[in-house]
Design an enzyme around this catalytic site. Structure first.
Site, PDB file in Angstrom:
ATOM      1  N   TYR A  75       0.807  -1.231   0.000  1.00  5.98           N
ATOM      2  CA  TYR A  75       0.000   0.000   0.000  1.00  5.98           C
ATOM      3  C   TYR A  75       0.837   1.277   0.000  1.00  5.98           C
ATOM      4  O   TYR A  75       0.294   2.376  -0.109  1.00  5.98           O
ATOM      5  CB  TYR A  75      -0.879   0.035   1.273  1.00  5.98           C
ATOM      6  CG  TYR A  75      -2.055  -0.914   1.297  1.00  5.98           C
ATOM      7  CD1 TYR A  75      -1.944  -2.224   0.834  1.00  5.98           C
ATOM      8  CD2 TYR A  75      -3.275  -0.506   1.820  1.00  5.98           C
ATOM      9  CE1 TYR A  75      -3.015  -3.090   0.883  1.00  5.98           C
ATOM     10  CE2 TYR A  75      -4.358  -1.373   1.869  1.00  5.98           C
ATOM     11  CZ  TYR A  75      -4.220  -2.659   1.402  1.00  5.98           C
ATOM     12  OH  TYR A  75      -5.277  -3.505   1.450  1.00  5.98           O
ATOM     13  N   HIS A  89      -8.712  -2.016   7.166  1.00  6.29           N
ATOM     14  CA  HIS A  89      -8.534  -3.370   6.629  1.00  6.29           C
ATOM     15  C   HIS A  89      -9.152  -4.350   7.607  1.00  6.29           C
ATOM     16  O   HIS A  89      -9.187  -4.084   8.810  1.00  6.29           O
ATOM     17  CB  HIS A  89      -7.028  -3.657   6.457  1.00  6.29           C
ATOM     18  CG  HIS A  89      -6.729  -4.821   5.554  1.00  6.29           C
ATOM     19  ND1 HIS A  89      -6.834  -6.138   5.969  1.00  6.29           N
ATOM     20  CD2 HIS A  89      -6.336  -4.872   4.257  1.00  6.29           C
ATOM     21  CE1 HIS A  89      -6.506  -6.934   4.965  1.00  6.29           C
ATOM     22  NE2 HIS A  89      -6.201  -6.192   3.910  1.00  6.29           N
ATOM     23  N   ASP A 201       6.785 -43.536 -20.354  1.00  5.86           N
ATOM     24  CA  ASP A 201       6.437 -42.326 -21.109  1.00  5.86           C
ATOM     25  C   ASP A 201       6.604 -42.611 -22.603  1.00  5.86           C
ATOM     26  O   ASP A 201       7.517 -42.130 -23.244  1.00  5.86           O
ATOM     27  CB  ASP A 201       7.388 -41.197 -20.640  1.00  5.86           C
ATOM     28  CG  ASP A 201       7.098 -39.865 -21.296  1.00  5.86           C
ATOM     29  OD1 ASP A 201       5.996 -39.691 -21.845  1.00  5.86           O
ATOM     30  OD2 ASP A 201       7.991 -38.994 -21.256  1.00  5.86           O
TER      31      ASP A 201
HETATM   32  C1  SPV Z   1       7.520 -34.236 -19.652  1.00 10.39           C
HETATM   33  O1  SPV Z   1       7.517 -33.724 -18.516  1.00 10.39           O
HETATM   34  O2  SPV Z   1       6.822 -35.193 -19.941  1.00 10.39           O
HETATM   35  C2  SPV Z   1       8.360 -33.660 -20.693  1.00 10.39           C
HETATM   36  C3  SPV Z   1       9.586 -32.950 -20.314  1.00 10.39           C
HETATM   37  O3  SPV Z   1       8.052 -33.832 -21.841  1.00 10.39           O
HETATM   38  S1  SPV Z   1      10.868 -34.121 -20.419  1.00 10.39           S
HETATM   39  O4  SPV Z   1      10.523 -35.251 -19.592  1.00 10.39           O
HETATM   40  O5  SPV Z   1      12.071 -33.443 -19.948  1.00 10.39           O
HETATM   41  O6  SPV Z   1      11.007 -34.507 -21.814  1.00 10.39           O
HETATM   42 MG    MG Z   2       6.621 -35.305 -22.155  1.00 15.22          MG
END
Ligand code: SPV
Ligand code: MG
Length: 428
Positions: A75, A89, A201
């Site tokens: 502020y 406040h 993945d």
């Molecule tokens: C993920 O977080 O899935 C990514 C980033 O694609 S990495 O794992 O670094 O490729």
């Molecule tokens: Mg990824």
């Protein structure tokens, strides 16, 4: 006549605000500061209305005299400008440092701070809940990321892979010089979304399941979502997926320029990853952009040239081509420990594309700071996998200790108290 100052950032006026205005206007002429959108966002907040609309809403309230936009969570500036006799406040400031700074500024000329009890009632609880619910709606959530990119020096993003990690991304905060430091948005990583399901993945978790993760997270949070969509899948599927994500309130999709069997980038070249043909990937970007229906949504193209050891010039040229094809942002990735090549890319990319949002994911080169990235032109930093990597060893240790000791007592000290876990989740 005394002068009184207060600041609001609310989208929903409830009886607590009305009571504060009533008491303030009984003391003197009231000036209300509407906290600016930028200041609100710098502490992790967002408004469904925008600062001008909010100011207009406050100006219609009985008892409000002058209005201004307060462009700082602190502020001090307004106190110096208006030198109010009283700042009013409610008790229980969200950020104690803001209170202390206001007190110091008032002390200079003998102004006082008046704190009134914070009202609590069912209707206030409902009004605050309504504000949260509104922020979680797709139309507001989706546009929040673009607004953050405009307003903030760097947008800070953390991985979330389920409702609980979504809550951590939503609520975690620390006191900081700027008032309160929070994460701005959430990254739904292919790696973590897969790992949380016990899967590799390799694009095994399909879009229907990924959309389920988005829903689980968006049901309990308000912050923007960026979905890691691997290479975007088959070109003919991408437009459908983009529509789905827009409907769900996702702010951005990120697609990487790879083709063939999906491998995680951090494996590097040994695992036979293949980069997509540049023109094919440009066509994919253009098709994705063509499919989107809202102005808010963003498609971020991820350049894998440094991961695949194709060199800096290839990375820069691809990034420029992707921007020309319509990408709303560029992510540059690296698996080196040293941030040198990333910082070099960022500086050179900035010379060629001064305005395109640039994203970095410092998983390997984790010694770099947000300030260093920002100084080289990075607009968004993603902490892509740290939450799941911290959860896994902690859970594994507890499981091992229970096996070892035939009971859970030895682990108890490290665990969240049962009283906390049962009250962790808000009820509607
Ligand atoms: C993920 O977080 O899935 C990514 C980033 O694609 S990495 O794992 O670094 O490729
Ligand atoms: Mg990824």
């Amino acid at each position: 006549m005394k002068t009184v100052y207060t600041c609001f950032d609310t989208d929903v006026i409830h009886e607590g605000h009305l009571e504060l205005i009533r008491q303030a206007s009984a003391v003197g002429e009231l000036t209300v500061g509407a906290l600016s959108d930028r200041a609100l966002m710098s502490c992790g907040g967002f408004s469904t209305l925008g600062e001008k609309e909010r100011a207009l809403m406050y100006s219609g309230l009985e008892g409000v005299g002058r209005l201004c936009i307060q462009d700082d969570i602190f502020y001090g500036g307004e106190i110096e400008r208006y030198r109010p006799d009283v700042v009013i406040h409610a008790e229980g400031w969200r950020i104690p440092a803001v209170r202390e700074q206001a007190l110091r500024a008032l002390e200079h000329y003998g102004g006082t701070l008046m704190e009134i009890p914070r009202l609590s009632s069912e209707s206030i609880r409902r009004a605050e809940g309504a504000m949260r619910d509104r922020l979680s709606m797709p139309e507001f959530r989706r546009r929040r990321l673009r607004a953050q990119l405009k307003a903030l020096p760097i947008v800070r993003v953390i991985e979330a892979h389920n409702g609980l990690t979504g809550l951590i991304a939503e609520k975690t905060s620390v006191a900081a010089a700027e008032g309160l430091r929070q994460f701005d948005a959430m990254w739904i990583s292919s790696l973590c979304d897969s790992a949380a399901r016990g899967k590799p993945d390799i694009a095994l978790v399909d879009m229907t399941a990924r959309a389920g993760t988005v829903t689980e997270i968006t049901e309990v949070t308000t912050k923007p979502v960026i979905l890691d969509c691997d290479n975007g899948g088959a070109p003919e599927h991408l437009p459908y997926n983009i529509r789905t994500l827009e409907r769900l309130g996702v702010s951005a999709v990120m697609i990487e320029d790879k083709e063939g069997a999906k491998k995680n980038s951090l494996f590097g070249v040994r695992h036979g990853q293949t980069q997509a043909d540049r023109e094919d990937f440009c066509r994919k970007i253009a098709a994705g952009k063509e499919a989107q229906l809202t102005e808010d949504f963003m498609l971020i193209a991820r350049v894998e040239s440094l991961i695949l050891e194709k060199g800096m010039e290839d990375a820069l040229e691809r990034a420029q081509s992707y921007v020309r094809a319509g990408a709303d942002g560029i992510m540059i990735h690296s698996r080196r420990k040293d941030p040198g090549e990333i910082l070099d890319f960022c500086k050179r990319f900035r010379e060629r594309c001064p305005d395109t949002p640039l994203v970095a994911v410092p998983s390997s080169y984790n010694g770099v700071t947000e300030e260093q990235l920002s100084a080289c032109g990075v607009n968004m930093v993603i902490y892509a996998n740290q939450l799941i990597r911290s959860a896994f060893p902690a859970m594994q240790q507890t499981a091992e200790e229970i096996l070892r000791f035939h009971r859970a007592k030895e682990s108890e000290e490290r665990l969240m108290p049962i009283s906390d876990i049962i009250t962790l989740i808000d009820t509607i």
